[in-house]
Design an enzyme around this catalytic site. Structure first.
Site: not given
Ligand code: PLP
Ligand code: SF4
Length: 350
Positions: A93-94, A97, A106, A110, A113, A115, A272, A309, A316
């Site tokens: 996305r960025y 990174r 996991c 959670c 979560c 995801r 989210d 986010d 973010k």
């Molecule tokens: C949160 C996130 C990051 C890391 O963001 P930082 O602000 O550098 O911690 C990088 N890629 C994605 C897709 C993210 O959701």
């Molecule tokens: S938030 Fe989601 S990815 Fe993170 S530990 Fe919990 S279940 Fe696993």
């Protein structure tokens, strides 16, 4: 704590995964839990289970399925992670990174979560791992790789060592980060052998995921000490959760407690807009009020950023109480106690 290498696997095998077992343990009805657990998996480790004091408490809310998870029809992937993945499991996305989802499992699932759409559903296969490594090697702009999932620290030591070694072989990869909740949910996973593996790959940063002061206890503190003693910088990402930590007092004690176990709070995340998690969402004003109660009242080290986010994968954004205002050519700054002070800024022309 025993450091038998297989102890953590035994703990994981002893985790509760069946709604009936959970219901029996707490004397509740299994039926409402079954449908939820069919859709979104259930797993609670013995350590995390031991932190529940009464049904409905903040630990319970984080790990016990709730029928309202099935009543929420928001998007499964509001951050468009899938469409921002040039190869499966790699979210770019960025510019500099990426987040790489190297595990789907996991120790505790959670309920909030972000995801939920994919955790607990099968393993990542070797071909998609090769594709991700090829993409990383062929994209020199990437200097920071965040291993996430699922929980990367549920991979066996050898697999993790192999993966980290292959990342470190890419010359432009400067920083490796790991996002993990095992110090909270399965602290026995942080074995001396694992720490020996991790310390070979510095600079390596770990972001843990503590959400409540009750998650800070002798076991999780010892796990974090082992990581810190291996020279690993520890940060923490907390999710702001209704009925868990949506309270200035709870958040203050969490943030100061983290510092005491050598973790520097990094982010508080606004929940989210993910399907099945709506019952955890607080207002943004709640988050702002919490931030105002941290900044200035506590050590600056105990004050993370509160971030939202943005939907659509737009990144973010830090959200702050209103400290800065401009009025009639004046700069007005609000102190942590709420006093508004005029400040002369040379850039402001009268
Ligand atoms: C949160 C996130 C990051 C890391 O963001 P930082 O602000 O550098 O911690 C990088 N890629 C994605 C897709 C993210 O959701
Ligand atoms: S938030 Fe989601 S990815 Fe993170 S530990 Fe919990 S279940 Fe696993």
């Amino acid at each position: 704590m025993s450091f038998n290498e297989s102890q953590w696997q035994k703990s994981l095998a002893a985790a509760i995964t069946s709604p009936d077992e959970l219901a029996e343990r707490f004397g509740t009805e299994p039926e409402p839990l079954r449908a939820v657990a069919n859709r979104y998996p259930l797993r609670i480790t013995p350590h995390y289970l031991s932190l529940i004091r009464i049904p409905g408490d903040p630990i319970w809310r984080q790990c016990v399925p709730d029928p309202v998870e099935l009543e929420d029809d928001q998007s499964e992937d509001p951050l468009c992670e899938e469409s921002l993945s040039p190869v499966p499991g790699l979210i770019h996305r960025y510019p500099d990174r990426v987040v790489w989802l190297v595990a789907n499992e996991c120790a505790v699932y959670c309920r909030f979560c972000m995801r939920k759409r994919r955790v607990g559903c099968g393993r990542t296969d070797a071909t998609s791992r090769d594709a991700a490594l090829n993409y990383l090697a062929g994209t020199p702009a990437i200097r920071d790789i965040i291993l996430s999932g699922g929980d990367p620290l549920l991979l066996p030591d050898e697999e993790l060592a192999d993966l980290l070694g292959r990342l470190r072989a890419i010359p432009h990869v400067e920083i490796i980060r790991i996002g993990t909740r095992v110090p909270v949910t399965l602290p026995e996973r942080i074995t001396p052998a694992l720490c020996q593996v991790l310390k070979r790959f510095h600079p390596l940063y770990i972001n843990t995921h503590f959400n409540h002061p009750a998650e800070i206890n002798p076991e999780s503190a010892a796990a974090c000490a082992r990581l810190a003693d291996a020279g690993i910088q520890l940060g923490n990402q907390t999710v702001l959760l209704r009925g868990v930590n949506d309270d200035p007092g709870v958040m203050r004690s969490l943030m100061t407690g983290l510092l005491k176990i050598r973790i520097r709070p990094y982010y508080i995340h606004q929940m989210d807009l993910v399907r099945g998690t709506g019952h955890f969402r607080t207002t943004v004003d709640c988050g702002i009020e919490i931030m105002a109660s941290l900044r200035g009242h506590l050590s600056g080290l105990a004050t993370p950023y509160y971030v939202i986010d943005l939907p659509g994968g737009k990144g973010k954004v830090p959200v702050l109480p209103e400290y800065v205002r401009r009025q009639n050519g004046k700069l007005l700054l609000r102190s942590y106690l709420g006093e508004v002070v005029e400040y002369s800024d040379p850039a402001i022309v009268e």
